[in-house]
Scaffold this motif. Structure first.
Motif, short mmCIF file in Angstrom:
data_model
loop_
_atom_site.label_atom_id
_atom_site.label_comp_id
_atom_site.label_asym_id
_atom_site.label_seq_id
_atom_site.Cartn_x
_atom_site.Cartn_y
_atom_site.Cartn_z
N ILE A 155 -78.22 -0.03 86.00
CA ILE A 155 -79.63 0.33 85.86
C ILE A 155 -80.51 -0.77 86.50
O ILE A 155 -81.49 -0.48 87.20
N LYS A 206 -80.52 -0.29 90.19
CA LYS A 206 -81.37 0.83 90.58
C LYS A 206 -82.85 0.49 90.44
O LYS A 206 -83.69 1.05 91.15
N GLU A 215 -79.36 8.55 82.75
CA GLU A 215 -79.21 7.93 84.07
C GLU A 215 -79.07 9.01 85.14
O GLU A 215 -79.63 8.89 86.25
N ASN A 224 -82.24 10.38 86.07
CA ASN A 224 -83.06 9.32 86.65
C ASN A 224 -84.13 8.82 85.68
O ASN A 224 -85.14 8.24 86.11
N LEU A 279 -84.47 6.12 84.01
CA LEU A 279 -83.80 4.83 84.00
C LEU A 279 -84.22 3.93 82.83
O LEU A 279 -83.40 3.18 82.31
#
Length: 317
Positions: A278, A281, A248, A251, A253
């Motif tokens: 997540i 995001k 995470e 990034n 994800l």
């Protein structure tokens, strides 16, 4: 000779002896016979020799008695009130000496009697002293310091314990962990690696090494260590949580979502929270809201977390 002549002769003899006595006072003492001297000399010699034998026997018995008393003193602890040892009386029976003996071979008899005297061996019992080993002492002091939050002192004592005896590799883990707690991540890395050389599958050491790499900014190495740990322990909560958080942070994800989902399916709150983050995001608000509501409905979550989840739900609706 007539009676008168005998009387005169006797008087003359008496006068002569008297004159001699006047000349030297010891002249009237008659010499004793040599035979009487010899008898008395034998008697006295006999008494002296047997007295010496009796003395030697009595002395050996006294030594034996002292040795036994000393052994009893070593083995028996006297009570505090009895400050003085009790006197032990031992009667020695001496048989009457027969003075009418044959002195032939007396010297051999004396030497043989002395040689046959048995002296008991000394047996001292010493209780084993209960001493704390240097290793246990250092280990005890290290744990005491760690419980008091004195991590530097604890590290020092743990190192001394490890240098004294390397029988417990867990000491290396304690040293690495305390280095991590005081923020000296290089030290944590060093001792975690030492432990992994001994046991390459040590779960806590793998996780701690990954955290140390992460703190030092080496995310690539941290991720490799965590992936290796996940391969060895695929259901370990801490490994999954740290690996998902690391992806995470990079990034990544989609990979992080898969890891958090595994953790959430195992029933861990950390997995559900990570999965909801997540989805946020990824702009999947619907999926994130669904997970937040599930968490909020759990009566076992802390109140401060419940308050944060409530704010999340309000912001996503």
């Amino acid at each position: 000779m007539s009676k008168t002549g005998k009387f005169l002769s006797k008087n003359e003899e008496t006068e002569i002896q008297q004159e001699l006595a006047d000349i030297h006072p010891f002249s009237q003492v008659k010499p004793k016979k040599k035979k009487k001297y010899l008898i008395w000399a034998l008697v006295v010699s006999t008494v002296v020799i047997y007295s010496a034998i009796g003395f030697l026997i009595f002395k050996e018995n006294s030594k034996e008695h002292k040795v036994e008393a000393k052994n009893e003193k070593n083995q028996i602890t006297l009570p505090e009130k009895s400050l003085q040892p009790q006197k032990v009386e031992k009667s020695v029976s001496i048989k009457p000496v027969n003075l009418e003996i044959n002195l032939t071979g007396l010297e051999k008899t004396v030497y043989s009697s002395i040689e046959n005297i048995e002296i008991p061996g000394l047996s001292f019992y010493k209780k084993p002293e209960k001493k704390v080993s240097r290793y246990n002492y250092y280990l005890l002091k290290a744990r005491e310091a760690e419980l008091k939050g004195k991590y530097i002192d604890a590290i020092s004592f743990y190192k001394k314990a490890w240098n004294t005896s390397k029988k417990d590799p867990e000491i290396l883990y304690r040293i690495a962990l305390l280095h991590y707690k005081i923020g000296y991540y290089k030290g944590a890395e060093k001792y975690a690696k030492q432990l992994l050389k001994i046991n390459k599958k040590h779960q806590k050491a793998l996780l701690l090494l990954a955290k140390a790499y992460e703190k030092r900014g080496n995310l690539k190495k941290a991720k490799l260590i965590l992936e290796e740990a996940y391969f060895l322990y695929p259901e370990n909560k801490d490994i999954l949580e740290n690996l998902g958080r690391l992806y995470e942070k990079e990034n990544a994800l989609i990979v992080a979502k898969d890891i958090y989902k595994i953790l959430a399916d195992m029933g861990y709150l950390e997995g559900k929270l990570g999965l909801a983050r997540i989805y946020e995001k990824l702009n999947d608000k619907k999926s994130a809201l669904k997970i937040y509501r599930q968490i909020y409905s759990d009566p076992n979550i802390p109140e401060n977390l419940r308050s944060k989840i409530e704010n999340k739900i309000i912001s996503l609706e």
